[in-house]
Design an enzyme around this catalytic site. Sequence first.
Site, short mmCIF file in Angstrom:
data_model
loop_
_atom_site.label_atom_id
_atom_site.label_comp_id
_atom_site.label_asym_id
_atom_site.label_seq_id
_atom_site.Cartn_x
_atom_site.Cartn_y
_atom_site.Cartn_z
CE LYS A 177 11.80 7.62 -12.54
NZ LYS A 177 10.97 8.09 -13.66
N PRO A 178 9.01 11.26 -11.22
CG PRO A 178 8.12 13.03 -12.47
CD PRO A 178 9.31 12.64 -11.62
CD GLU A 252 1.79 1.88 -0.53
OE1 GLU A 252 0.97 1.00 -0.86
OE2 GLU A 252 1.88 2.32 0.62
N GLY A 254 1.52 -3.56 -7.15
CA GLY A 254 0.32 -3.87 -7.92
C GLY A 254 -0.72 -4.67 -7.15
CB CYS A 286 -2.56 0.00 -7.30
SG CYS A 286 -3.09 1.24 -6.13
CD GLU A 385 -1.37 -4.09 -11.39
OE1 GLU A 385 -0.16 -4.06 -11.69
OE2 GLU A 385 -1.87 -3.39 -10.50
N GLY A 458 3.38 -5.28 -1.93
CA GLY A 458 4.31 -4.33 -1.34
C GLY A 458 4.56 -4.50 0.13
#
Length: 492
Positions: A177-178, A252, A254, A286, A385, A458
Amino acid sequence: MTQDFSDGRLFIGGDWRKGRGAPITSVFAAEGIENQTLAGASRDDALDAIAAAGAAQQDPAWRDLKPHERATHLHRIADGIAANIDRISWIQSRDTSKTLAETRALALSAAGTFRYFAAVVETSDDLLTAPRGVYLTSSVHEPLGVVAAITPWNSPIASDAQKVAPALAAGNAVVLKPASWSPLVCLELARIIDEAGLPRGLFSVLPGSGREVGTLLVEHPGIAKVSFTGGTSTGRHLAGIAARKLMPVSLELGGKSPTIVFDDCDMDLAIAGVLFGIFSSSGQSCIAGSRLFVQRGIYDRFVERLVQATRALSVGHPFDPRTQVSSLIHADHRASVEAYVALARDEGGEVLCGGARPEGLDAGAYFLPTIIAGLDNAARTCREEIFGPVLVVMPFDDEADVIAQGNDSDYGLACGIFSNDRRKCWRVARAIRAGTVWVNTYKQFSIATPFGGDGASGMGREKGRAGLRAYQTQKSIYEDLGGQPHPWARWP
Ligand code: NAD
């Protein structure tokens, strides 16, 4: 260069068909134009994809393939990517407004990732372990089942490959799922994978809403693992669902990574590293080195040179080969970056350069490379971030001071250190909380080297030989060699 996008169909369970979900629009933010609007995936599409993936994964045609046979599939996918480099990079540049040079590098790295995991799966051994009786013990690695890969918009094909390649190599099926902002290049990857002859149903691509399709994937009992790259708050939410399901999840997330410049550094090396670390990809990375700590003795001189070099960066269209800093992915994302620069000013920060839109590029979502000074590491600008071309610079006194400030962050993704004293670099590298540390360089990558973050950045690691194991479970088998009934079981 003129090329076409896809015909708007999604790749669901081995079929190319229109999505049944809400429309999603890919824009070319560099020119403020629409690329394509397509019907996104719906929950029903996701259910179809999961069902097809489960059946395909269990089919002996895939399940019983030997590792070296699975490897040939990965090589064919890599060949397909390599043969389509120009098209992939063009689509991804249109989808994300990244420069063609960068998207070409990302596509090549995706091909390399498939080749690497083909090699890993072919050369990975199961274990024979030390017995404590008259038996043979082996521990074999088996696929998990159907993996959901959920990816962000900033480097689609590379982050997709980092999940899809090891997951397939390990014998799983994958539902990808992009992100809704970058659906097009993932559909191109689906075309290549389909043409490479991967068994039907093993791979699906579901561009669509994170809240709807993404949540369904994470909650669904047919999904055995979620491999997620994206923002920390989304990752936390998904990890909560995974915990209730007792499902492995890799995250994975920020970063707010420190770059540390000591007064004994090679200044040219450090300036180049800092510039590349924060302003390449327009800061939408990131691992961007978004907090810069400069030792007090060289602070003024270094910052002056850095500001000069930043002003000299070429900001422009992603198809212009001279461009170093391109448009942000979306006008909404630029609005979020601008809000952070306004916050920095409110917090008392001084904008040393940038802080505004460039002149003459009004149609695109451009933002000038920006350096902000005068803030303390406690400021929100230094803690959150921003994911754009915005660098905060702060002074430090000595090694202990910069380790304390560098580690004073929720994140723990990456760090850069510039100094000519190797022993000092080693000490600081070991003391900083980060999944990756670069010494006298920044943003270098090898698929053979594990990558991931700690804390709010993460959990789990991708890449490297162990990257394959993240998509497998282990089964230990004890096989009797003695031929004697167990002595406990006495009977007359
Ligand atoms: P995001 O968290 O908004 O979205 C990431 C993906 O999650 C998208 O596909 C999105 O649709 C999906 N999603 C959103 N809500 C969901 C939900 N409730 N359930 C399931 N899926 C959901 O992140 P983004 O804005 O696309 O990407 C930027 C972020 O990604 C930044 O924080 C960046 O640091 C991070 N990132 C991390 C790495 C890394 O390797 N550590 C790499 C690239 C990007």
